[in-house]
Design an enzyme around this catalytic site. Structure first.
Site, mmCIF file in Angstrom:
data_model
loop_
_atom_site.group_PDB
_atom_site.id
_atom_site.type_symbol
_atom_site.label_atom_id
_atom_site.label_comp_id
_atom_site.label_asym_id
_atom_site.label_seq_id
_atom_site.Cartn_x
_atom_site.Cartn_y
_atom_site.Cartn_z
ATOM 1 N N PRO A 123 0.788 -1.237 0.000
ATOM 2 C CA PRO A 123 0.000 0.000 0.000
ATOM 3 C C PRO A 123 0.822 1.291 0.000
ATOM 4 C CG PRO A 123 0.118 -0.885 2.210
ATOM 5 C CD PRO A 123 0.855 -1.855 1.342
ATOM 6 N N LYS A 126 6.815 2.141 1.615
ATOM 7 C CA LYS A 126 8.170 2.439 1.129
ATOM 8 C C LYS A 126 8.140 3.445 -0.017
ATOM 9 C CE LYS A 126 9.565 -1.925 2.952
ATOM 10 N NZ LYS A 126 8.177 -2.407 3.175
ATOM 11 N N CYS A 243 9.678 -9.727 4.503
ATOM 12 C CA CYS A 243 9.463 -9.764 5.952
ATOM 13 C C CYS A 243 9.388 -11.228 6.377
ATOM 14 C CB CYS A 243 8.204 -8.987 6.351
ATOM 15 S SG CYS A 243 6.700 -9.585 5.598
#
Ligand SMILES: C[S@@+](CC[C@H](N)C(=O)[O-])C[C@H]1O[C@@H](n2cnc3c(N)ncnc32)[C@H](O)[C@@H]1O
Length: 321
Positions: A123, A126, A243
């Site tokens: 979304p 970054k 992640c």
């Protein structure tokens, strides 16, 4: 519901002596963290305003990153200033990939044709972080393959005052055919099995985990990273992040790229300027996993093992010769 056994045995291999502490972190709720959106307000003014409103925050070393100490996320996101895009709630680990290329970004700021590709952008944590560091200069192509998530990205870009990003719906793995090697910086923040963000408070975060899922995502990541390198100018930099913790998705993908491009790309050490001791944050990438030997340079990539403050993450930085 317990964490999957197969995942735990991998975690044991990866974390060694720290295994007990690392496993414990999966039951914790971490403090919320945020950064100031300098496209809208200076860090100084924003933090002063928070203090006037009774918010206590703790700065992360010398970075534009803060932990919220005495109020809830809800109290924070309800602030008018939050709605106006002054602050972005983001985990510290998720800020690391963009921090790792801060120097490269600053060096390019005067280049009007500075081109950045954010291959899996939605979304937009970054993308907005990149745009702020780029001070609104240059151009960001913010791509994602998911239409719904792209709508969310659109709202976020508006809320955070990002005017130098162009959104694009598409499969990252095909972008090199469209663009060719035109980007100075490519970020591949890849879809992954999310092992660094599992939470025992939210079993849905790991209920669909399986070794097959890890393998399927590793295969997709190889394609995305291949495309990312193909989009990179000679002399350009690519950051690959996930992640997750499984080396099949992390180091295994890096090793694949080093092999595929055979000398045309190199891994650079991940360093974050302004973190006083980044050796406290990162452990080196593994060079051997279940009998498979990886290229020695894979050790320059960096893993964050989950701890009380940081969720698990993996970052690798490539230079294209
Ligand atoms: C880890 S999330 C990205 C988070 C984002 N970079 C941020 O910091 O807010 C991964 C993203 O990859 C997108 N994605 C999945 N498959 C993709 C593909 N083949 N090409 C491009 N994007 C893809 C997903 O829709 C998802 O938004």
């Amino acid at each position: 519901m317990d964490l999957p056994k197969e995942f735990l045995s991998k975690l044991k291999l990866l974390s060694g002596d720290r295994y007990g502490d690392v496993v414990e972190t999966y039951s914790l709720e971490r403090e919320a963290s945020f950064r100031v959106n300098t496209l809208k307000v200076s860090e100084e003014e924003a933090i002063r305003r928070l203090s006037e409103m009774g918010f206590e925050v703790e700065r992360v070393e010398t970075k534009n990153a803060y932990f919220l100490k005495n109020k809830t996320r809800r109290e924070f996101t309800d602030l008018e200033e939050f709605v106006d895009g002054w602050f972005y709630l983001q985990s510290i680990s998720s800020m690391l990939p963009v921090w790792s290329v801060e120097t490269e970004i600053r060096q390019k700021l005067e280049d009007e044709r500075f081109m950045v590709l954010d291959m899996c952008a939605a979304p937009g944590s970054k993308t907005t972080q990149l745009a702020a560091l780029m001070e609104g200069k240059g151009e960001i192509v913010a791509n994602d393959s998911n239409r719904e998530r792209l709508y969310r990205l659109k709202d976020i870009l508006r809320q955070y005052g990002v005017n130098n990003a162009f959104m694009q719906l598409g499969s990252g793995e095909n972008l090199w055919r469209k663009y060719g090697p035109v980007f100075d910086l490519v970020l591949v923040d890849a879809p992954c099995s999310g092992e660094g963000r599992f939470s025992l408070k939210d079993p849905s975060s790991f209920s669909d985990w399986s070794y097959l899922k890890v393998e399927r995502l590793a295969a997709l990541q190889k394609k995305l990273l291949f495309a990312g390198v193909m989009c990179l100018k000679s002399g350009g930099t690519l950051v690959y992040s996930t992640c997750t913790l499984s080396p099949e998705e992390d180091e295994g993908v890096v090793d694949f790229i080093l092999d595929k491009f055979d000398g045309a790309v190199e891994v650079e050490e991940v360093k974050v300027s302004g973190l006083i001791d980044d050796s406290q944050v990162f452990v080196p990438g593994v060079t051997e996993w279940f009998g498979k030997k990886y290229n020695d340079n894979v050790s320059k990539s960096a893993r964050v093992l989950p701890n009380k403050l940081l969720e698990g993450f993996f970052v690798c930085k490539f230079h294209r010769n």
